[in-house]
Design an enzyme around this catalytic site. Structure first.
Site, PDB file in Angstrom:
ATOM      1  N   HIS A   1       7.497  82.993  40.078  1.00  0.00           N
ATOM      2  CA  HIS A   1       7.864  81.599  40.291  1.00  0.00           C
ATOM      3  C   HIS A   1       9.178  81.551  41.071  1.00  0.00           C
ATOM      4  O   HIS A   1      10.135  82.271  40.749  1.00  0.00           O
ATOM      5  CB  HIS A   1       8.028  80.873  38.959  1.00  0.00           C
ATOM      6  CG  HIS A   1       6.721  80.570  38.304  1.00  0.00           C
ATOM      7  ND1 HIS A   1       5.828  81.549  37.975  1.00  0.00           N
ATOM      8  CD2 HIS A   1       6.165  79.398  37.909  1.00  0.00           C
ATOM      9  CE1 HIS A   1       4.767  80.997  37.410  1.00  0.00           C
ATOM     10  NE2 HIS A   1       4.939  79.695  37.361  1.00  0.00           N
TER      11      HIS A   1
ATOM     12  N   LYS B   1       7.545  67.376  32.012  1.00  0.00           N
ATOM     13  CA  LYS B   1       7.459  66.427  33.123  1.00  0.00           C
ATOM     14  C   LYS B   1       6.581  65.237  32.748  1.00  0.00           C
ATOM     15  O   LYS B   1       6.740  64.138  33.276  1.00  0.00           O
ATOM     16  CB  LYS B   1       6.908  67.137  34.358  1.00  0.00           C
ATOM     17  CG  LYS B   1       6.944  66.305  35.638  1.00  0.00           C
ATOM     18  CD  LYS B   1       6.852  67.195  36.866  1.00  0.00           C
ATOM     19  CE  LYS B   1       5.501  67.849  36.982  1.00  0.00           C
ATOM     20  NZ  LYS B   1       4.464  66.927  37.477  1.00  0.00           N
TER      21      LYS B   1
END
Length: 914
Positions: A161, A581
């Site tokens: 990532h 999120k």
């Protein structure tokens, strides 16, 4: 058994190093490195650069200590006065400074660890596996504690990532500087001993300006080399010109294995065994079984990354295998050279002689040569031929190669057993044991390569396969992945690649699809790969549905068959990023806790040995923070001696880049994993969750409502892209993976969690890590009740402590300037009001006068960095304003470069940003 308090629980895993003031050695290192950088800026920077850096530095320090608008305005005025070329140079200078400060802090951590290890009380450290084992023995008895120790498993999984903002060339330069710092320490110590200056001030011993005359010739030599390296660092382009390929990412992670993990992990096992067995250590079979397994998504994670293909996965496995086989070959050769034990003093066993005969028959010429070199050293002779077989395995010589690691392990144990039978246990359980541990930990594959793909991709490809029409390139690629997995298992062993993770699992059908695709890939007559299919529950809704999905899937024939084959072992992955999120950090943490509790209870009821796989990031908004304290805050029976988590980006290098720090981190987390299943911890978490259930419900509802008020406001997504450098972050060559799934920022649904977190941290707001907590605590309202919950409820303590860290790294004055980039005063006010409310409540609950008052070491580190981060933030704001107001025909390339450079610098200054 007395009750365990949360304070004791936190103490068990450590709360920091030396307290209060900046340690003298660290202060001296920072001053020395900063002074060397200043000299480089004078010598190699453009005219007047050093003076401009100093002007901005002094101004941001003054603004940090003086809350007046005038002081902050003065710092802004200086930053705005630079033209873009000068601003670029100044940003590079501050970025270089952070690299050096980070190095100095890491060096101090290593220094403290080595000093601690040299003290008698080191063996009694509260946050070690040995200490955890002793505590567990006191609670459940020696036999049960030993059984749990031998079943312990810590499984970090390295991912690609994109949160490591610095180039590998920069990282290598810093590693060379680290080696020079170690030498400089040694030279300073030698000089102090020689001059009788044991009590000299660290600044004098290490060569601060005031003590320069006391430097030895060796210290001067080392400082000259450091100056040369810092000059190289300054002259090295700080940004990657192009995004790394997945294979580049594989090779970058290999450096961690080569430099650190290969040698460090067996030393962790040895350290534990030394404490447990005392004087008998090394002369008896170790009590410790290898408890670390290393996984990797690098080269296997294709969810949203079209550049990770079946070919890349093959290359990743081949590179990893080459590295581990070469390492094992060198180690075996070194151990063989040390086994100069004669047959008279250490007679070989019948099994060893039979092994020698088999090896000689297979490799006659080599056996003759080895017999000449070691005519009366039977154990050495055998190990030398085993080394030859390792080399043949690496070269894929079918006549001599091992098919997988198990036969090699069996051969090593034959050597070991023969040494024990001959009365040489210290040779049996010394370096040879380290080699055995390395094979048991790494196999011939080094890291267990895991494949990840999105459930929607599987559904699309499965529909194509069942329709019977010519397949699309996507479908051909997906099927080729399954054939690749089968090939890797045959070549490197079943552990090499057997886990298949399904992103956005929303039904049992999403998991069953994997087995059906595997069958399509090999045809009716072929043998599909052996797969452990792992659901990844990411969104708030998916987390709530997880137990029902798992109850359905274990009835599927392919799942049931695999469960039976593995002793009913099952993995379930939980995503921290997208849930945060979705509903905000507070509600996401509570939802994750509830999901774990329900899944763990379901697993116990169904006789399943559950491993929860935590998809944590480096930043607080993605489940980051100290892993050991997070382990001890998990629901009862959700750990049970097994802990698996993702490690990524800058976190990989921070935790595993240095051998001493890696050893400490592994020991700490493994200790917490062992302790988490102790009755005292299970009772503590269970009773607290029940006692504060109403508090949790109130916080969940209030925080979620507040989060939705912000993110569901009309026009939020484009406003977010305006007031943060979210769009520009996509231009930074961090990793091979795209920053978002689509091209639009009209919806957050297409934005990946990492840039969501990264962008807020760059804007010095860190919203993803804390937004909604203030409202949640205000909704509860009872300060005494909340303080009690903080003291007695590990989950709330972990949430608040992590959010305290996130808040401490924010800056309201800088944040206002970013929010001013947008034209939504209503949204800006919503953010700033919640920031102020959250800060106020956290300080009230934790106590003290300021954030992180209960963590003085961390507080000191943040305060030491903040003024310098402010300088980079002001330069980043300058670049953002220029980009936001540029005309269509204006060349904005210099401003983009400045912005990206400042992003890299702020990331280095704040750390744990992604």
């Amino acid at each position: 058994m007395r009750d365990l308090t949360v304070t004791e629980a936190i103490d068990v895993v450590g709360r920091g190093e030396a307290e209060h003031e900046l340690p003298g050695p660290l202060r001296a290192d920072v001053r020395m490195l900063g002074g060397l950088l200043g000299r480089v800026l004078r010598e190699s920077g453009s005219e007047g650069l050093f003076d401009d850096v100093e002007r901005l530095r002094h101004a941001t320090i003054a603004a940090y200590t003086d809350d007046s608008p005038q002081a902050f305005a003065r710092a802004e005025e200086i930053a705005d006065s630079f033209d873009v070329q000068r601003a670029d140079e100044v940003a590079r200078a501050f970025t270089a400074y952070f690299h050096l400060v980070n190095l100095a802090e890491e060096h101090q951590r290593v220094r403290v660890l080595r000093e601690r290890d040299g003290r008698p009380e080191a063996r009694d450290a509260k946050d070690s596996v040995a200490s955890a084992y002793a505590r567990l023995t006191g609670e459940i008895g020696a036999e049960a504690a030993t059984e749990r120790l031998q079943q312990l498993r810590f499984h970090p999984v390295f991912t690609a990532h994109p949160t490591e903002a610095r180039r590998r060339a920069v990282s290598m330069s810093i590693r060379r500087l680290a080696a020079l710092l170690i030498e400089h320490d040694r030279a300073a110590h030698d000089a102090a001993q020689r001059d009788g200056a044991d009590d000299a001030a660290p600044e004098q011993v290490r060569g601060d300006a005031d003590g320069a005359e006391r430097l030895s010739s060796e210290q001067r030599r080392l400082q000259r080399l450091m100056l040369q390296e810092i000059d190289t660092l300054w002259r090295t382009a700080p940004l990657r010109a192009e995004k790394p390929t997945p294979v580049d990412e594989v090779r970058a992670v290999m450096a961690i294995f080569d430099d650190t993990l290969y040698m460090t992990i067996p030393q962790v096992y040895r350290r534990v065994d030394d404490v447990l067995q005392g004087g008998d250590a090394g002369a008896r079979a170790p009590l410790v079984k290898p408890f670390v397994r290393v996984g990797t998504w690098v080269g296997g994670d294709r969810d949203g990354n079209p550049f990770v293909t079946a070919s890349v996965t093959k290359k990743a496995a081949a590179i990893a295998s080459e590295h581990i086989l070469l390492g094992l070959e060198h180690t075996a050769e070194r151990v063989a050279r040390s086994l100069t034990l004669s047959g008279d003093s250490t007679p070989p066993s019948t099994a060893l002689l039979a092994l020698w005969q088999r090896l000689s028959d297979a490799d006659e010429d080599a056996a003759v040569e080895v017999a000449k070199r070691a005519p009366d050293e039977p154990h050495k002779r055998v190990l030398m031929l085993l080394t030859r077989r390792l080399a043949a395995t690496r070269a894929r010589n079918a006549d001599l190669a091992y098919a997988d690691p198990d036969p090699f392990l069996a051969d090593l144990r034959t050597v070991q057993d023969s040494l024990v039978a001959a009365g040489a246990p210290r040779q049996a359980y010394g370096e040879l044991q380290h080699l055995i541990w390395q094979v048991e930990t790494f196999g011939f594959h080094l890291a267990e390569l895991e494949v990840r793909q999105h459930s929607a991709v599987h559904a699309k490809v499965l529909a194509e396969c069942e329709a019977g029409e010519p397949l699309s390139p996507l479908a051909e690629e997906v099927l080729e992945v399954f054939r690749t997995i089968a090939q890797l298992q045959r070549r490197y062993g079943p552990r090499a690649a057997g886990r298949y993770i399904v992103s956005f699992t929303q039904s049992a059908a999403d998991l069953a699809a994997v087995h059906r695709l595997a069958r399509f890939a090999v045809g009716e007559q072929g043998t599909p790969p052996v797969l452990d299919v792992i659901p990844l529950f990411e969104t708030f809704a998916d987390l709530q549905a997880a137990p029902a999905i798992m109850a359905e899937i274990i009835e599927h024939p392919a799942f049931a068959e695999r469960l039976a084959a593995t002793g009913r072992r099952l993995e379930v992955m939980l995503g921290y990023s997208d849930s945060s999120k979705d509903v905000g950090p507070v509600a996401a943490n509570l939802a994750l806790y509830e999901a774990q509790a329900l899944i763990a209870e379901w697993a116990r009821e169904n006789g399943i040995q559950l491993t929860l796989f935590h998809g944590r990031g480096g930043a607080l908004g993605r489940g980051g923070g100290p892993a050991n304290s997070a382990v001890l805050a998990q629901p009862p029976h959700s750990v049970e001696g097994r802990f698996k988590l993702t490690e990524q980006g800058e976190v990989i290098f921070a935790r595993y880049g240095d051998p001493d720090i890696a050893m400490r981190h592994i020991d700490q987390v493994a200790a917490a994993v062992l302790l988490a299943s102790a009755p005292s911890y299970a009772a503590l978490n269970r009773e607290a969750a029940e006692r504060f259930a109403d508090v949790a419900a109130t916080m969940d509802a209030a925080s979620r409502a507040k989060f939705f008020e912000l993110v569901k406001a009309p026009g939020f997504a484009p406003w977010f892209a305006t007031v943060t450098p979210m769009e520009e972050i996509g231009l930074l060559a961090l990793g091979s993976r795209p920053a978002r799934r689509g091209l639009s920022v009209e919806s957050l649904a297409d934005l990946r969690a990492i840039p969501w977190v990264f962008a807020w941290s760059q804007a010095r707001i860190n919203l993803a890590g804390w937004f909604g907590l203030g409202t949640a605590l205000e909704a509860v309202g009872d300060e005494e009740l909340l303080r009690g919950a903080y003291d007695e409820w590990p989950l709330l303590r972990t949430i608040i402590d992590n959010i305290g860290m996130s808040l401490a790294k924010s800056d309201v004055r800088i944040a206002r300037r970013y929010l001013d980039l947008g034209d939504r005063d209503d949204l800006a006010a919503l953010v700033l009001d919640e920031l102020e409310l959250t800060q106020r409540w956290v300080v009230r609950i934790v106590g003290g006068d300021d954030l992180l008052a209960n963590k003085p070491v961390l507080q000191r580190a943040v305060k030491m960095r903040d003024p310098y981060v402010d300088a980079l933030s002001l330069l980043q704001l300058r670049a953002l304003r220029a980009l936001r107001t540029a005309s269509d025909d204006q060349d904005v390339t210099p401003w983009q470069h400045l912005l990206l450079l400042s992003v890299s610098g702020v990331a280095a200054g704040l750390q744990n940003t992604g």
